[in-house]
Structures are given as C-alpha cells and as structure tokens.
Design an enzyme around this catalytic site. Structure first.
Site, mmCIF file in Angstrom:
data_model
loop_
_atom_site.group_PDB
_atom_site.id
_atom_site.type_symbol
_atom_site.label_atom_id
_atom_site.label_comp_id
_atom_site.label_asym_id
_atom_site.label_seq_id
_atom_site.Cartn_x
_atom_site.Cartn_y
_atom_site.Cartn_z
ATOM 1 N N GLU B 204 -36.842 -11.406 48.297
ATOM 2 C CA GLU B 204 -36.017 -11.830 47.168
ATOM 3 C C GLU B 204 -36.651 -13.015 46.446
ATOM 4 O O GLU B 204 -37.098 -13.964 47.083
ATOM 5 C CB GLU B 204 -34.628 -12.212 47.687
ATOM 6 N N HIS B 235 -37.005 -11.285 54.583
ATOM 7 C CA HIS B 235 -36.266 -11.025 55.819
ATOM 8 C C HIS B 235 -36.783 -9.728 56.433
ATOM 9 O O HIS B 235 -36.601 -8.655 55.850
ATOM 10 C CB HIS B 235 -34.762 -10.900 55.506
ATOM 11 N N HIS B 404 -27.264 -17.282 61.260
ATOM 12 C CA HIS B 404 -28.475 -16.667 60.694
ATOM 13 C C HIS B 404 -28.252 -16.003 59.333
ATOM 14 O O HIS B 404 -29.197 -15.727 58.621
ATOM 15 C CB HIS B 404 -29.067 -15.649 61.660
ATOM 16 N N GLY B 407 -23.090 -12.326 57.762
ATOM 17 C CA GLY B 407 -22.301 -11.555 58.735
ATOM 18 C C GLY B 407 -21.524 -10.455 58.039
ATOM 19 O O GLY B 407 -20.840 -10.696 57.042
#
Lengths: 143, 481
Positions: B204, B235, B404, B407
């Site tokens: 991104e 990621h 992290h 969720g």
C-alpha cells in the site's frame, strides 16, 4: 461435484475458509472437501482435468487421512502450480490409506477465475461424523 | 467464575473457567471491543492457558478474533525448561509481518503519478495464488538465504547497508536449520521469494496524518517528518515454504505429544517440549521460514524502490526510500523477562501480535534505543494503518507484545455478500484510493467493514500503554494479493 456437496460457514468472524462437507460414502465426502478447497481458490468449473497426479497416502485415523489428503492437494497446488477439479480416489476398508488420481491443469490467470490462496488445512475441531450412513465434517482452511 | 474487568481495558478469565487452565487468561479490550469479542477468542485463549510450561498469563490483544489453535492476537510465553513450542501458536504463515518504507515525497508530488505508480508496482511485484517470483534460486543458494535472512539480500543486491538495522532482529533468526525442512517445503517455496501472496496480504502507498495524540517528535526521529509525506507498507510472510513447514510439524507433533504424554484441548495446538529433539527441529525449521519471510519482504522492497525510481525518474536514494522498520507478527522467539524477581529465558509465541520493546532495550538496534522499536499496525485497505512504538510497559505487562492489525469482525463469505469486488474498487477510487487486485472476489473479502475500527483498537493499546501512537497512515493506492 453435487451442489449439496459442501456448504460455506459464514457466521464466524474468521479470516479463514470454513465449510461443512457431506457425502453418502467416504470417497464422496473426501471429494467434496477437495472441491471446497479448490472452490476457495478458483471456480473449479473453469479448470480442465487434463493432467493427472497419482496420490498414495496413509493416516493413523480417518481424520488424519482426510487432513493428509487436503495437505497433499495444497502441496500440489504450489509445487506443481496447478488447480484441480477432478478427484478419483479409493479409501481402504480400514480407513487408513487412500489411493487415486487427482486431475487439473496449470494455473492460468487468463482462463481461471482467481480467488484466494489456501495456505494450509487445519486440525481445528476436525472430526469426520457418520449418521444414518451419511458422512459429514467441518473443516477450516487457512487463507 | 466468569471473566471480569480487573483494570481499565484489561479483562481476566480465571483458572476455574475451564478445567486444565494452568494460568489465567487476559484480554486487552475496551468495553465495546470486549462486548464484541467472539466466543471463539475466549475458548481459544483459555485453551492456550492450559498448555504445559506457560508463564504469567495467556494474553489476547484487542484486535483478537477467531483463529485456530491460538486466537489471532494471542501471546503466550513458555518456560524453556518445562515449556512447549507449538506451530499453532505461530500460524502457518510463519513470520507473516509488516514493513514500512518511507519516502521524502509528498502526496502532492505522488498523486499526479498515482495510477502509473500502482500499475508499475503491480507489474513488478507478483501477487496472488500461483504466482512465482523473479528471483531464480537453486537449492544451495536457497539454503544460504534460509540461514542468513535479510543479510542474503544485502549480499545479492536486494538491500541497502542501512536496511538490516531497521528489521526486527536484523532480519535473521539464529539457529535456522535447513536440514529440519522437508523436501516438500523446499519444492513449494523455492520459486516464491519476492511474491506478495494472497488473502489479507497487500502492498500500500500511504500518506502520513498526525492525530492529536500522535508523538510527532518520535515520528521525526523515525524519519516521518510531515503530514502528507508518502510511505509504503507491505504485509506478507513466508509463502508456501512456511505454510508447508507448519503443516509438516503439525502432522508430526501428534506422535511427539504421545511420546511426551502431552494432551491439548485442540489438535491445532499440537506441540513438543522446547528442549526435545522434535521441538528443536521445529524451531530450526521455523527460523528458516522466518528468515525466508524477512528475505521475501526485502526483495519486494527492492521491487518497490525500482518501481518508484522508474515512475518518478529519480534514484531511490534521492527519494529517501529508507526502511522505517520490519516487524514479524507470527513467530516464536527466545526473550529474557524478570519472573518472580529472577531473569528467565522464555519462548514467546506471538500469533497475530507484534513485539513492542521499549526505549533502552538492548535487543533493538541503536537507532531505536531512544524511541522504542517501531510497531507497524496494518489496518484495512479502506481505513488506514498506524505507526506506533513499543514501551517499557509492554515489556512489563504483555511479554513485550502488542496488537498487529485491526482484527476481523466478519467472515470472508459475509463480506463478499455485502459488496462486489468491482463495486468496492470503484467506491475506493471515488475515495481517492486506487486498487489493483489479483482477485476481485478476494478484494471484496478485505472491505473495510469486515474489520474492527482500527483507530479504536489502536487507542486501546495506546491507553493501556503497551504502545504509543506515532502516526496514522492513510491509503492512497493498494495492491491486494
């Protein structure tokens, strides 16, 4: 694959692919699980069963055998770079081994519907059930 | 007894909640996040609390959600003498993690080239199921990569000298053992270095925004100087290589559990004593996968630098494209903590949780001794992400761990029912976010509404003090694997 072969479980807030699969015999149950696995990644109807891969697996229990079957399919997907759409398998009478051929073709972004990669099968609450001669299982695949 | 709130944002599940719990379980959450936590989280974190050798509490972070084995957001530390190591506490995607690269470019400089940039990145960085990378490796070279991690990339022209200090543990877990890795894992992973993968993995382009409670001084020390500065976030993890290692050891740990007389509430928590041959073998293989993931993100970084250079027309060095940091959020690591007044070596499992070491910690690079280590929180592709830093409080409370991501609150199937991928792409373009996706169905699964409110989740860890908020990062363009 019959329409009723598996059903995606939608009501859990999971990042994974959860499905219930069914079968009138164990081979059908296993094939429906395999179908669900590739349904997560593609539209199996777009995948021609042109190349066959022999499989010969064992498992200490029926649950292990199913897990090992799914792990084999996921391994073939990456190592051979293929999607599969036909599964011809025979499970031994003691439910501890499985032999057969799975068929598919190389992954092709121009031909196949592309969905999400399956990383692994999980053992989470994995129990093959038999009720009135019909088999079912809930399985979670890590996406 | 039922779970209860024991402090602001901390909920405790007592040992008598479930038979076999060796320690209490704790969940970090606001009242509303706690009310929305699914049953699976409570069931799974209390299963973790039953594992042999667990120390302190079994923790779940506020982004916690339904997983398998551990919940996502789970943190547990094990005594290295009597404790266990479990692939289910790490996840199949070993060393899935996030990395952030800064630029000196502003959003005004980038926006006119937004489309060209994302298209160039999309063609230079393979994404989606079945895609191979551009790095051609033979087996001996791949083994070198598994032992050296990001350092292999430096030797082979995919990294800058300064990069290694900006990666958790310098991009290399020690004791990686290529002989503990199956042929199947090699076969699955050899061609996938430098690929993004699929699922919730993404690349991104983002712009910096400072919220009122962001620490701008710390941001400056990390190279984040102004609002509108452009950064890139990645990621992804260890791809098929790590997935196969997780599968292999999950299969073989069934026998190890029988051998060592270990029982768990969930087969997905299959484990072996840390000090057993089986446990050591898994650790050695896991370290290989962790190092392959560090190398994977580093090779992708090289692709990002080259793509920016191609489009902007300047060398990446002149655009200040330095690595801010790289974190692992699916991993087990040996770390020292004070337990009952004594220093003890523990194996900390983090599954969907990030290390958050504070200022002064000798295990973070010199550059971060003043700030604490950067913590990268990947939100949804619609709502943005955060840069935080770790704290002493995290080291004291949660085994140096924090959240992290945002969720999930919704299954992928539900998300797909609510929006079509092509419609979501259009909506996001109207919001100023360009999206390229290997799969439109996969894109719909990652819609913003499928996730918790990332700001709410981050505000909780900021308030508890296990991380501090540094900057918010708003999406400009996204590649979804």
């Amino acid at each position: 694959m019959k329409k009723t072969g598996f059903k995606i479980v939608e009501d859990l807030p999971s990042a994974d692919f959860i499905f219930d699969a069914f079968g009138d015999d164990l081979e059908e149950l296993f094939k429906n699980c395999a179908g669900a696995c590739f349904f997560a990644m593609t539209d199996p109807e777009t995948v021609a069963p042109v190349i066959g891969y022999d499989i010969d697996l064992t498992g200490e229990t029926l649950d292990d055998l199913l897990y090992n079957f799914m792990a084999e399919l996921i391994y073939l997907k990456d190592s051979e770079n293929i999607f599969c759409s036909r599964f011809e398998i025979k499970i031994s009478g003691d439910h501890k081994s499985l032999k057969g051929v799975v068929r598919g073709e190389p992954i092709d972004y121009n031909k196949h519907t592309i969905k999400t990669d399956v990383k692994a099968a999980t053992y989470h609450d994995l129990h093959v059930r038999e009720e009135n001669g019909r088999y079912s299982v809930r399985m979670i695949l890590d996406l | 007894m039922e779970p209860s709130k024991i402090a602001d944002y901390i909920w405790e599940i007592p040992r008598d909640f479930k038979a076999g719990m060796r320690v209490t379980a704790r969940v970090i959450a606001s009242d509303s996040l706690w009310a929305g936590m699914d049953e699976g989280v409570i069931n799974q974190i209390t299963n973790v609390a039953c594992l042999p050798g667990i120390v302190g509490h079994a923790w779940c972070m506020p982004d916690g959600h339904w997983g398998y084995g551990f919940p996502i957001g789970g943190v547990a530390a094990f005594d290295t003498e009597v404790g266990i190591i479990s692939p289910g506490g790490i996840g199949f995607d070993i060393n899935c993690g996030v990395r952030m690269i800064k630029t000196d470019l502003t959003i005004d400089e980038v926006l006119p080239k937004q489309k060209q940039l994302i298209d160039t990145l999309f063609s230079n960085i393979p994404a989606g199921v079945g895609k191979s990378g551009f790095v051609r490796l033979n087996r001996p070279e791949f083994e070198k990569l598994l032992i050296s991690g990001a350092a292999w990339c430096l030797s082979n022209g995919y990294a800058w000298d300064s990069d290694l200090d900006h990666i958790e543990q310098k991009g290399k877990l020690p004791d990686a053992d290529p002989s503990a890795v199956s042929e199947r894992a090699y076969k699955r992973g050899l061609s996938q270095i430098g690929t993004l993968g699929s699922g919730n993995h993404y690349l991104e382009i983002q712009s910096v925004k400072f919220e009122d409670d962001c620490d701008r001084e710390t941001a400056g020390l990390l190279g984040i100087k102004a609002e509108g500065q452009v950064v890139i976030m990645v990621h992804c993890g260890s791809r098929g290589f790590g997935h196969q290692i997780g599968t292999d050891y999950l299969q073989s740990f069934g026998a190890a559990m029988k051998k060592y007389g270990i029982q768990t509430n969930d087969r997905e928590l299959a484990c072996a004593p840390i000090n057993s041959p089986e446990g050591k073998s898994y650790y050695g293989a896991m370290a290989c996968a962790a190092n392959s993931a560090f190398a994977n993100r580093q090779v992708i970084t090289d692709g990002i630098r080259k793509s920016f250079s191609q489009v902007i027309g300047k060398p990446p060095e002149r655009m200040g494209m330095h690595l801010v940091y790289d974190v692992a959020h699916n991993i087990a690591k040996f770390e020292d903590y004070i337990i009952d007044g004594k220093s003890k070596k523990l194996l900390v499992h983090r599954k969907g949780a990030t290390r958050a070491f504070g200022p002064g910690n000798p295990n973070v690079a010199e550059a971060f001794r003043k700030t604490g280590q950067p913590v990268l929180v990947g939100g949804s592709m619609q709502t943005g992400s955060y840069l935080l830093v770790g704290t002493k409080k995290a080291e004291e409370l949660t085994f140096g761990s924090t959240l992290h991501g945002a969720g999930r609150v919704m299954s992928r199937a539900q998300a797909k029912k609510r929006v079509r991928g092509s419609d979501l792409q259009r909506t996001m373009e109207q919001e100023g976010i360009l999206v390229r996706a290997a799969s439109f169905a996969g894109l719909a699964e990652e819609a913003g509404f499928a996730y918790k409110n990332v700001s709410e989740v981050v505000n909780v860890v900021n308030a508890v003090g296990i991380s501090r908020k540094v900057a918010r990062l708003l999406p400009i363009a996204n590649i979804k694997g």
